[in-house]
Structures are given as structure tokens and as C-alpha cells.
Design a protein around this motif. Structure first.
Motif, PDB file in Angstrom:
ATOM      1  N   ILE A 213       6.003  16.719  -1.625  1.00 35.99           N
ATOM      2  CA  ILE A 213       5.953  15.267  -1.725  1.00 35.99           C
ATOM      3  C   ILE A 213       4.940  14.746  -0.712  1.00 35.99           C
ATOM      4  O   ILE A 213       4.982  15.129   0.462  1.00 35.99           O
ATOM      5  CB  ILE A 213       7.342  14.641  -1.453  1.00 35.99           C
ATOM      6  CG1 ILE A 213       8.392  15.172  -2.425  1.00 35.99           C
ATOM      7  CG2 ILE A 213       7.263  13.115  -1.479  1.00 35.99           C
ATOM      8  CD1 ILE A 213       8.166  14.820  -3.880  1.00 35.99           C
ATOM      9  N   GLU A 214       4.043  13.890  -1.177  1.00 36.29           N
ATOM     10  CA  GLU A 214       3.031  13.289  -0.312  1.00 36.29           C
ATOM     11  C   GLU A 214       3.161  11.776  -0.378  1.00 36.29           C
ATOM     12  O   GLU A 214       3.620  11.229  -1.389  1.00 36.29           O
ATOM     13  CB  GLU A 214       1.632  13.717  -0.766  1.00 36.29           C
ATOM     14  CG  GLU A 214       1.438  15.212  -0.668  1.00 36.29           C
ATOM     15  CD  GLU A 214       0.104  15.694  -1.234  1.00 36.29           C
ATOM     16  OE1 GLU A 214      -0.560  14.926  -1.964  1.00 36.29           O
ATOM     17  OE2 GLU A 214      -0.254  16.841  -0.948  1.00 36.29           O
ATOM     18  N   PHE A 215       2.777  11.096   0.693  1.00 39.11           N
ATOM     19  CA  PHE A 215       2.872   9.645   0.722  1.00 39.11           C
ATOM     20  C   PHE A 215       1.850   9.080   1.696  1.00 39.11           C
ATOM     21  O   PHE A 215       1.321   9.788   2.555  1.00 39.11           O
ATOM     22  CB  PHE A 215       4.291   9.183   1.090  1.00 39.11           C
ATOM     23  CG  PHE A 215       4.920   9.966   2.211  1.00 39.11           C
ATOM     24  CD1 PHE A 215       4.758   9.582   3.522  1.00 39.11           C
ATOM     25  CD2 PHE A 215       5.656  11.102   1.938  1.00 39.11           C
ATOM     26  CE1 PHE A 215       5.322  10.310   4.560  1.00 39.11           C
ATOM     27  CE2 PHE A 215       6.227  11.843   2.957  1.00 39.11           C
ATOM     28  CZ  PHE A 215       6.063  11.444   4.281  1.00 39.11           C
TER      29      PHE A 215
ATOM     30  N   LYS B  82       0.788  -1.237   0.000  1.00 39.22           N
ATOM     31  CA  LYS B  82       0.000   0.000   0.000  1.00 39.22           C
ATOM     32  C   LYS B  82       0.820   1.288   0.000  1.00 39.22           C
ATOM     33  O   LYS B  82       0.263   2.363  -0.128  1.00 39.22           O
ATOM     34  CB  LYS B  82      -0.932  -0.011   1.206  1.00 39.22           C
ATOM     35  CG  LYS B  82      -1.956  -1.120   1.136  1.00 39.22           C
ATOM     36  CD  LYS B  82      -2.903  -1.070   2.316  1.00 39.22           C
ATOM     37  CE  LYS B  82      -3.959  -2.121   2.131  1.00 39.22           C
ATOM     38  NZ  LYS B  82      -3.912  -3.187   3.065  1.00 39.22           N
ATOM     39  N   LEU B  83       2.121   1.191   0.174  1.00 41.51           N
ATOM     40  CA  LEU B  83       2.945   2.393   0.216  1.00 41.51           C
ATOM     41  C   LEU B  83       2.862   3.118  -1.128  1.00 41.51           C
ATOM     42  O   LEU B  83       2.986   2.493  -2.183  1.00 41.51           O
ATOM     43  CB  LEU B  83       4.396   2.040   0.535  1.00 41.51           C
ATOM     44  CG  LEU B  83       5.361   3.216   0.713  1.00 41.51           C
ATOM     45  CD1 LEU B  83       4.918   4.125   1.861  1.00 41.51           C
ATOM     46  CD2 LEU B  83       6.771   2.701   0.955  1.00 41.51           C
ATOM     47  N   ALA B  84       2.637   4.431  -1.075  1.00 42.96           N
ATOM     48  CA  ALA B  84       2.510   5.239  -2.297  1.00 42.96           C
ATOM     49  C   ALA B  84       3.184   6.590  -2.073  1.00 42.96           C
ATOM     50  O   ALA B  84       3.182   7.122  -0.970  1.00 42.96           O
ATOM     51  CB  ALA B  84       1.048   5.435  -2.649  1.00 42.96           C
ATOM     52  N   ILE B  85       3.738   7.145  -3.133  1.00 39.33           N
ATOM     53  CA  ILE B  85       4.371   8.463  -3.109  1.00 39.33           C
ATOM     54  C   ILE B  85       3.906   9.224  -4.340  1.00 39.33           C
ATOM     55  O   ILE B  85       3.738   8.642  -5.420  1.00 39.33           O
ATOM     56  CB  ILE B  85       5.914   8.359  -3.064  1.00 39.33           C
ATOM     57  CG1 ILE B  85       6.560   9.749  -2.978  1.00 39.33           C
ATOM     58  CG2 ILE B  85       6.446   7.543  -4.218  1.00 39.33           C
ATOM     59  CD1 ILE B  85       8.062   9.728  -2.724  1.00 39.33           C
ATOM     60  N   SER B  86       3.684  10.524  -4.169  1.00 38.32           N
ATOM     61  CA  SER B  86       3.246  11.375  -5.279  1.00 38.32           C
ATOM     62  C   SER B  86       3.612  12.819  -4.968  1.00 38.32           C
ATOM     63  O   SER B  86       4.121  13.128  -3.895  1.00 38.32           O
ATOM     64  CB  SER B  86       1.732  11.249  -5.493  1.00 38.32           C
ATOM     65  OG  SER B  86       1.040  11.704  -4.343  1.00 38.32           O
TER      66      SER B  86
END
Length: 151
Positions: A36-38, A7-11
Motif C-alpha cells: 500500500i502506497e500513499f 491531495k491525500l491519495a492511496i494506491s
């Protein structure tokens, strides 16, 4: 080491994945630091590391644009001014974000923004290469997004 993707995500609200950087986040446009968001920290995360790297740079290890350690597991966005967060030296040896600046005419470069969920804290401010060597076994999960730039 086992591959673990969950489920780890970065955007980034400033940079769209798989598209060109907005010029203001490049060296040509002033090196504004992108937000940066995660989300999706896996169980056991003690901190995050975030690295921006260009594997297309004409150097043996590519070029590292940004290295950040000590990001708290409960954070949802990167705050380099938060307690414990450390910006380590980039490929030029400076502890800053340095935006894309590939050689003119070198073609399209890909900039990978990696987030690593770590099971143990990073000590000091290792380079990207040192981090991968010393802490690869501490990576619980990793994720990335990629943007591009050329000159």
C-alpha cells in the motif's frame, strides 16, 4: 463534520483500482499482503489509519479485512513492522490481513482500501466500527481506492 478532499491519495502497485484482485491477494490464493502506497498528508496529520472493508458482504456491517493504526504521517508506504504501527482485529477477530473470500455465487464484491489522516492518535486497537465512532471527528482527510472480487 466538514467534507475535506484535497491531495491525500492511496494506491497499491499490486492491485489495480476498479479491477479484479490478483488471486494471490485473496483467501483463495494464499492471502499475500498487498503493498500500500500513499501521499499528500494534510497539515496537522499525526498518524494514518488504513482499513480494507467489503460493504457487499452479507453481514449487517459488511466485513472488515484489514485494520491498521499508527502509520506515521511521513511514511509513503505501509510497513506493518514499523515502530508504533498496529494491526487491529479484522471482522473475524484476528489481527491480520485477510483477503477477499465472498460467498460463492454472491456476485461481485467491492473492497475499499481507506486511508484516514488523523489529527489525534488512535489509542489501542479498535474495530473498524469503534474507530469510526470514536475517531470520526479526528479525520482531517480521507481517500480510498476500490478493487473487486467474486467467486
Amino acid at each position: 463534520m466538514a467534507l475535506f478532499i484535497d491531495k491525500l491519495a492511496i494506491s497499491s502497485p499490486d492491485i489495480t483500482a476498479l479491477e479484479r484482485f490478483p488471486v494471490e491477494f485473496t483467501a483463495d490464493g494464499g492471502n499475500a499482503v498487498p503493498r500500500i502506497e500513499f501521499s499528500g498528508a494534510p497539515e496537522g496529520t499525526v498518524e494514518f489509519a488504513i482499513i480494507c472493508h467489503d460493504p457487499d458482504a452479507p453481514l449487517p456491517n459488511g466485513f472488515t479485512h484489514w485494520v491498521v493504526y499508527g502509520v506515521p504521517p511521513g511514511a509513503g508506504s505501509l510497513d506493518t513492522d514499523a515502530e508504533g504501527v498496529r494491526v487491529a482485529p479484522n471482522g473475524a477477530g484476528f489481527p491480520i490481513y485477510y483477503g477477499p473470500e465472498p460467498p460463492v455465487g454472491h456476485g461481485l464484491h467491492h473492497y475499499y482500501f481507506w486511508i484516514y489522516a488523523l489529527g489525534r492518535p488512535v489509542e489501542g486497537e479498535p474495530s473498524r466500527e469503534e474507530f469510526l465512532e470514536r475517531y470520526g471527528d479526528a479525520v482531517i482527510e480521507q481517500a480510498r481506492f476500490v478493487a473487486v472480487w467474486s467467486r
